[in-house]
Design a protein around this motif. Sequence first.
Motif, PDB file in Angstrom:
ATOM      1  N   ASP A   1      47.220  51.031  29.363  1.00  0.00           N
ATOM      2  CA  ASP A   1      47.780  50.070  30.309  1.00  0.00           C
ATOM      3  C   ASP A   1      47.366  48.636  30.003  1.00  0.00           C
ATOM      4  N   GLU A   2      46.460  48.448  29.055  1.00  0.00           N
ATOM      5  CA  GLU A   2      46.049  47.099  28.660  1.00  0.00           C
ATOM      6  C   GLU A   2      47.237  46.375  28.033  1.00  0.00           C
ATOM      7  N   GLY A   3      47.422  45.122  28.433  1.00  0.00           N
ATOM      8  CA  GLY A   3      48.536  44.324  27.929  1.00  0.00           C
ATOM      9  C   GLY A   3      49.759  44.351  28.826  1.00  0.00           C
ATOM     10  N   LYS A   4      49.749  45.173  29.863  1.00  0.00           N
ATOM     11  CA  LYS A   4      50.880  45.227  30.787  1.00  0.00           C
ATOM     12  C   LYS A   4      50.765  44.104  31.810  1.00  0.00           C
ATOM     13  N   PHE A   5      51.905  43.728  32.372  1.00  0.00           N
ATOM     14  CA  PHE A   5      51.932  42.705  33.410  1.00  0.00           C
ATOM     15  C   PHE A   5      51.573  43.335  34.747  1.00  0.00           C
ATOM     16  N   LEU A   6      50.784  42.628  35.546  1.00  0.00           N
ATOM     17  CA  LEU A   6      50.479  43.057  36.906  1.00  0.00           C
ATOM     18  C   LEU A   6      51.439  42.326  37.831  1.00  0.00           C
ATOM     19  N   MET A   7      52.167  43.093  38.641  1.00  0.00           N
ATOM     20  CA  MET A   7      53.166  42.552  39.547  1.00  0.00           C
ATOM     21  C   MET A   7      52.766  42.863  40.982  1.00  0.00           C
ATOM     22  N   ASP A   8      53.107  41.945  41.899  1.00  0.00           N
ATOM     23  CA  ASP A   8      52.818  42.222  43.304  1.00  0.00           C
ATOM     24  C   ASP A   8      53.990  42.987  43.919  1.00  0.00           C
ATOM     25  N   ILE A   9      53.887  43.279  45.196  1.00  0.00           N
ATOM     26  CA  ILE A   9      54.894  44.088  45.882  1.00  0.00           C
ATOM     27  C   ILE A   9      56.261  43.395  45.918  1.00  0.00           C
ATOM     28  N   ARG A  10      56.273  42.060  45.806  1.00  0.00           N
ATOM     29  CA  ARG A  10      57.531  41.296  45.798  1.00  0.00           C
ATOM     30  C   ARG A  10      58.129  41.162  44.401  1.00  0.00           C
ATOM     31  N   GLY A  11      57.451  41.701  43.389  1.00  0.00           N
ATOM     32  CA  GLY A  11      57.950  41.624  42.024  1.00  0.00           C
ATOM     33  C   GLY A  11      57.557  40.361  41.292  1.00  0.00           C
ATOM     34  N   GLU A  12      56.606  39.614  41.846  1.00  0.00           N
ATOM     35  CA  GLU A  12      56.139  38.410  41.176  1.00  0.00           C
ATOM     36  C   GLU A  12      54.949  38.728  40.292  1.00  0.00           C
TER      37      GLU A  12
ATOM     38  N   VAL B   1      40.951  47.903  30.778  1.00  0.00           N
ATOM     39  CA  VAL B   1      40.937  48.976  31.774  1.00  0.00           C
ATOM     40  C   VAL B   1      39.658  49.776  31.585  1.00  0.00           C
ATOM     41  N   ASP B   2      38.967  50.019  32.687  1.00  0.00           N
ATOM     42  CA  ASP B   2      37.821  50.921  32.675  1.00  0.00           C
ATOM     43  C   ASP B   2      38.336  52.264  33.187  1.00  0.00           C
ATOM     44  N   PRO B   3      38.625  53.212  32.266  1.00  0.00           N
ATOM     45  CA  PRO B   3      39.218  54.485  32.681  1.00  0.00           C
ATOM     46  C   PRO B   3      38.266  55.370  33.486  1.00  0.00           C
ATOM     47  N   ILE B   4      36.974  55.157  33.357  1.00  0.00           N
ATOM     48  CA  ILE B   4      36.009  55.961  34.111  1.00  0.00           C
ATOM     49  C   ILE B   4      35.927  55.467  35.555  1.00  0.00           C
ATOM     50  N   GLU B   5      35.767  54.160  35.736  1.00  0.00           N
ATOM     51  CA  GLU B   5      35.687  53.569  37.076  1.00  0.00           C
ATOM     52  C   GLU B   5      37.066  53.381  37.706  1.00  0.00           C
ATOM     53  N   GLN B   6      38.139  53.512  36.889  1.00  0.00           N
ATOM     54  CA  GLN B   6      39.518  53.322  37.347  1.00  0.00           C
ATOM     55  C   GLN B   6      39.723  51.923  37.931  1.00  0.00           C
ATOM     56  N   ILE B   7      39.397  50.925  37.083  1.00  0.00           N
ATOM     57  CA  ILE B   7      39.585  49.522  37.438  1.00  0.00           C
ATOM     58  C   ILE B   7      40.353  48.828  36.315  1.00  0.00           C
ATOM     59  N   ALA B   8      41.366  48.055  36.710  1.00  0.00           N
ATOM     60  CA  ALA B   8      42.088  47.209  35.764  1.00  0.00           C
ATOM     61  C   ALA B   8      41.580  45.785  35.931  1.00  0.00           C
ATOM     62  N   TYR B   9      41.268  45.125  34.837  1.00  0.00           N
ATOM     63  CA  TYR B   9      40.853  43.728  34.848  1.00  0.00           C
ATOM     64  C   TYR B   9      42.064  42.893  34.462  1.00  0.00           C
ATOM     65  N   VAL B  10      42.373  41.887  35.278  1.00  0.00           N
ATOM     66  CA  VAL B  10      43.609  41.127  35.122  1.00  0.00           C
ATOM     67  C   VAL B  10      43.307  39.644  34.994  1.00  0.00           C
ATOM     68  N   ASP B  11      43.855  39.030  33.933  1.00  0.00           N
ATOM     69  CA  ASP B  11      43.752  37.586  33.743  1.00  0.00           C
ATOM     70  C   ASP B  11      44.903  36.952  34.520  1.00  0.00           C
ATOM     71  N   PRO B  12      44.598  36.183  35.585  1.00  0.00           N
ATOM     72  CA  PRO B  12      45.665  35.610  36.395  1.00  0.00           C
ATOM     73  C   PRO B  12      46.376  34.429  35.736  1.00  0.00           C
ATOM     74  N   GLU B  13      45.792  33.860  34.690  1.00  0.00           N
ATOM     75  CA  GLU B  13      46.401  32.720  34.014  1.00  0.00           C
ATOM     76  C   GLU B  13      46.265  32.860  32.495  1.00  0.00           C
ATOM     77  N   PRO B  14      46.936  33.859  31.909  1.00  0.00           N
ATOM     78  CA  PRO B  14      46.790  34.052  30.461  1.00  0.00           C
ATOM     79  C   PRO B  14      47.542  32.983  29.675  1.00  0.00           C
ATOM     80  N   THR B  15      46.930  32.540  28.591  1.00  0.00           N
ATOM     81  CA  THR B  15      47.632  31.637  27.689  1.00  0.00           C
ATOM     82  C   THR B  15      48.596  32.481  26.859  1.00  0.00           C
ATOM     83  N   LEU B  16      49.489  31.848  26.159  1.00  0.00           N
ATOM     84  CA  LEU B  16      50.443  32.578  25.324  1.00  0.00           C
ATOM     85  C   LEU B  16      49.710  33.405  24.271  1.00  0.00           C
ATOM     86  N   THR B  17      48.662  32.844  23.686  1.00  0.00           N
ATOM     87  CA  THR B  17      47.877  33.562  22.684  1.00  0.00           C
ATOM     88  C   THR B  17      47.194  34.777  23.302  1.00  0.00           C
TER      89      THR B  17
END
Length: 85
Positions: A8-19, A27-43
């Motif tokens: 799931d790493e590299g996927k976009f995180l979307m809210d309930i409104r589709g934004e 992703v920490d598969p053991i703890e079941q946590i996704a870490y999300v960069d809210p402002e990723p640069t293009l690189t």
Amino acid sequence: MSVLSTEDEGKFLMDIRGEQIGIVTEVDPIEQIAYVDPEPTLTNAWLQSLGRGDAGEDDLEIPAENIETITDSEIRVDADLSSEA
């Protein structure tokens, strides 16, 4: 609850409104946590899509119990997080 995996790493995180909230950096598969960069640069977005990125200090922690669905390209949460990001 959805089950997170390192695929799931590299996927976009979307809210309930589709934004877009950010991009999954790690992703920490053991703890079941996704870490999300809210402002990723293009690189960073490109590196994440290749599975070559890492979580940063400012990344959001999204537990699996907050995830509604996972598709090939996105993870959708069950809340409106865009105001929190």
